[in-house]
Design a protein around this motif. Sequence first.
Motif, mmCIF file in Angstrom:
data_model
loop_
_atom_site.group_PDB
_atom_site.id
_atom_site.type_symbol
_atom_site.label_atom_id
_atom_site.label_comp_id
_atom_site.label_asym_id
_atom_site.label_seq_id
_atom_site.Cartn_x
_atom_site.Cartn_y
_atom_site.Cartn_z
ATOM 1 N N ARG A 1 0.391 3.024 -1.683
ATOM 2 C CA ARG A 1 -0.980 2.929 -2.192
ATOM 3 C C ARG A 1 -1.049 3.109 -3.708
ATOM 4 O O ARG A 1 -1.951 2.605 -4.361
ATOM 5 C CB ARG A 1 -1.856 3.954 -1.471
ATOM 6 C CG ARG A 1 -3.315 3.639 -1.548
ATOM 7 C CD ARG A 1 -4.202 4.503 -0.666
ATOM 8 N NE ARG A 1 -3.692 5.838 -0.427
ATOM 9 C CZ ARG A 1 -3.545 6.370 0.792
ATOM 10 N NH1 ARG A 1 -3.860 5.694 1.860
ATOM 11 N NH2 ARG A 1 -3.095 7.604 0.921
ATOM 12 N N TRP B 1 -0.131 -0.619 -4.573
ATOM 13 C CA TRP B 1 -1.078 -1.551 -3.958
ATOM 14 C C TRP B 1 -2.150 -0.723 -3.261
ATOM 15 O O TRP B 1 -1.930 -0.235 -2.145
ATOM 16 C CB TRP B 1 -0.374 -2.448 -2.937
ATOM 17 C CG TRP B 1 0.680 -3.313 -3.537
ATOM 18 C CD1 TRP B 1 0.489 -4.487 -4.218
ATOM 19 C CD2 TRP B 1 2.097 -3.088 -3.525
ATOM 20 N NE1 TRP B 1 1.700 -4.990 -4.623
ATOM 21 C CE2 TRP B 1 2.705 -4.156 -4.208
ATOM 22 C CE3 TRP B 1 2.913 -2.088 -2.996
ATOM 23 C CZ2 TRP B 1 4.076 -4.253 -4.385
ATOM 24 C CZ3 TRP B 1 4.275 -2.178 -3.162
ATOM 25 C CH2 TRP B 1 4.846 -3.243 -3.842
ATOM 26 N N PRO C 1 -0.428 -7.566 -8.173
ATOM 27 C CA PRO C 1 -1.470 -6.853 -7.423
ATOM 28 C C PRO C 1 -1.838 -7.602 -6.142
ATOM 29 O O PRO C 1 -1.520 -8.775 -5.984
ATOM 30 C CB PRO C 1 -2.642 -6.820 -8.409
ATOM 31 C CG PRO C 1 -2.410 -7.963 -9.330
ATOM 32 C CD PRO C 1 -0.920 -8.155 -9.407
ATOM 33 N N ALA D 1 0.505 -9.413 -0.852
ATOM 34 C CA ALA D 1 1.312 -9.440 -2.073
ATOM 35 C C ALA D 1 2.631 -8.715 -1.880
ATOM 36 O O ALA D 1 3.562 -8.897 -2.660
ATOM 37 C CB ALA D 1 0.536 -8.799 -3.226
ATOM 38 N N ARG E 1 -2.848 -7.011 -1.698
ATOM 39 C CA ARG E 1 -2.755 -6.174 -0.503
ATOM 40 C C ARG E 1 -1.306 -6.073 -0.046
ATOM 41 O O ARG E 1 -0.552 -7.035 -0.118
ATOM 42 C CB ARG E 1 -3.612 -6.782 0.602
ATOM 43 C CG ARG E 1 -3.603 -5.990 1.890
ATOM 44 C CD ARG E 1 -4.628 -6.481 2.871
ATOM 45 N NE ARG E 1 -4.410 -7.877 3.195
ATOM 46 C CZ ARG E 1 -4.909 -8.481 4.252
ATOM 47 N NH1 ARG E 1 -5.678 -7.814 5.081
ATOM 48 N NH2 ARG E 1 -4.664 -9.743 4.485
ATOM 49 N N ALA E 2 -0.931 -4.892 0.442
ATOM 50 C CA ALA E 2 0.406 -4.680 0.990
ATOM 51 C C ALA E 2 0.293 -4.403 2.483
ATOM 52 O O ALA E 2 -0.706 -3.850 2.949
ATOM 53 C CB ALA E 2 1.093 -3.505 0.302
#
Length: 167
Positions: free
Chosen positions: A54, A57, A36, A94, A38-39
């Motif tokens: 989304r 992530w 998990p 991530a 942020r991408a």
Amino acid sequence: MAAGFDAAAATWEAARGDYRRPVLADALARGGPFRPGRAVEIASGTGLLTPLIREVWPAVVAVDLSRGMLARSAARHRVQADAARLPLADGSVAAVVIGDGPLFASETARVMAQGAVLVWANALGPGAPFFVPTDTLIEAMTAATGRPWDAAESQAHWGSWAALRPA
């Protein structure tokens, strides 16, 4: 380059929607497990692929060179920037997701947190403008970081994908 994409923004999704989503969807379904966090979506364009990202992530930063493309995106976090100089902190994501866009390996590696993944999707395979073989992606990331990388990869629909991680 940005002006060309600005001009194409109005018709971008109509011309590309049907064939781009399935390749990234397959990568996200089979390329994990993913941690998990942020991408960042490089070359996000109008946000055509953002909803898929989304789902894995929830926090996605959409980055594109074109203001016209970003204006059409429904992404919550949109940043107009050159992927060669990402306005993100070191080790802050991530995942880096690139669907039919350029790879700037050093910059990609710089923003990736420990245990992060690079998801590379090419919707049209070897004939596409941004196609890069997985071995070349691995070599680029290895050279950028000074450590070996591995990848899970597959063909999907008309394209191919790879999920790359440090070995």
